[in-house]
Design an enzyme around this catalytic site. Structure first.
Site, short mmCIF file in Angstrom:
data_model
loop_
_atom_site.label_atom_id
_atom_site.label_comp_id
_atom_site.label_asym_id
_atom_site.label_seq_id
_atom_site.Cartn_x
_atom_site.Cartn_y
_atom_site.Cartn_z
N MET A 1 0.78 -1.38 -0.11
CA MET A 1 -0.09 0.06 -0.12
C MET A 1 0.92 1.27 0.03
SD MET A 1 -3.16 -1.02 2.67
CE MET A 1 -3.80 -2.47 2.57
N CYS A 2 0.29 2.42 -0.03
CA CYS A 2 0.92 3.61 -0.07
C CYS A 2 1.41 4.15 1.33
CB CYS A 2 0.01 4.75 -0.76
SG CYS A 2 -0.65 4.18 -2.06
#
Length: 282
Positions: free
Chosen positions: A1-2
């Site tokens: 994910m970010c």
């Protein structure tokens, strides 16, 4: 994910030290290579820089690492794509106008089957779940408050109610700002700290760089930093609890809330949970 990076300050402050370490996670110390962005508020408007190149390779990111733009509210994002192509329109943070000022939003997580009905006032430009969530949040603000800007506390209360509803669809960690304050929310992972007088040394985790903040600050300065993973070895980072929302103003947390996210996450694991796909069903 970010990964997310936010900063809220009592006086205009640059984010070059934190961003130097943070940007290393876009290909050197981690693999968040699918674009980056950063927004600096100046009163009601902001300077927004985005690129679909990684923050390690982008000349724009190099500018940010070396040019000390000062601001009271900053939001940055390095992307590891889960939904949406690696294009400029899918690069966070996202910007919209509401009540005569800019709003900036960046999200870490993955929302599954999140397709709320939008009013048309705010529409996604790209095709990420993150931008849809941002448009939905702004729609709910207009639906609740109309076209008269409410106080920060009322916005916080609305977000406290809506954020866990969105979190039913997956992981929903975000930073949101209108230039007055910074709203933050975590279902899984965020950390924060406040740097204030008497200032100390700090050493980055991702880069062999150290700064003595006492040499570059005044007693009036105070800086809150919010990030997915701690940026420094020798500072006391605090982890968000699942479902915790924190409001930052003037470089410090001014309001905390624990939402219903833990119960909602448990319900989401139940196959009998009714999935909500229309905004008017919230």
């Amino acid at each position: 994910m970010c990964q997310l990076l936010g900063m809220n300050c009592a006086t205009p402050t640059d984010i070059t030290f934190s961003f130097r370490g943070f940007s290393q996670r876009a290909g050197v110390t981690s693999d968040h290579c699918d674009g980056f962005g950063i927004a600096f508020f100046e009163d009601k408007a902001c300077r927004l820089f985005v690129d679909n190149q990684s923050a390690v390779e982008s000349p724009i990111a190099d500018l940010i690492r070396n040019y000390p733009i000062k601001s009271r509210n900053v939001i940055a994002h390095i992307r590891k794509a889960t939904q949406g192509k690696i294009t400029l329109e899918n690069s966070h943070p996202f910007l919209r106008e509401l009540w005569g000022r800019h709003w900036i939003f960046a999200h870490n997580g993955d929302l599954h089957d999140f397709n709320p009905q939008l009013s048309g006032r705010f529409e996604p430009v790209g095709n990420t779940d993150s931008e849809r969530a941002f448009c939905y949040l702004l729609d709910q603000m207009v639906q609740t408050f109309g076209y008269t800007e409410p106080c920060i506390e009322k916005v916080f209360s609305l977000l406290e109610r809506i954020a866990p509803q969105i979190a039913e669809f997956g992981t929903f960690n975000f930073c949101l700002s209108n230039g007055k304050a910074l709203f933050s929310y975590a279902t899984t992972k965020l950390h924060w700290l406040v740097r204030e007088y008497p200032f100390q040394h700090a050493h980055l985790i991702d880069l062999d760089v150290e700064v003595d903040f006492s040499e570059v600050t005044t007693p009036e300065d105070r800086v809150a930093v919010i990030t997915t993973e701690p940026l420094t070895h020798n500072e006391a980072w605090k982890a968000y609890q699942p479902g915790e929302m924190i409001l930052f103003e003037h470089g410090q947390p001014t309001k905390h809330a624990l939402t219903r996210v833990e119960r909602l996450m448990r319900e989401a694991e139940n196959p009998a949970l009714k999935r909500i796909t229309r905004a008017d069903q919230y």
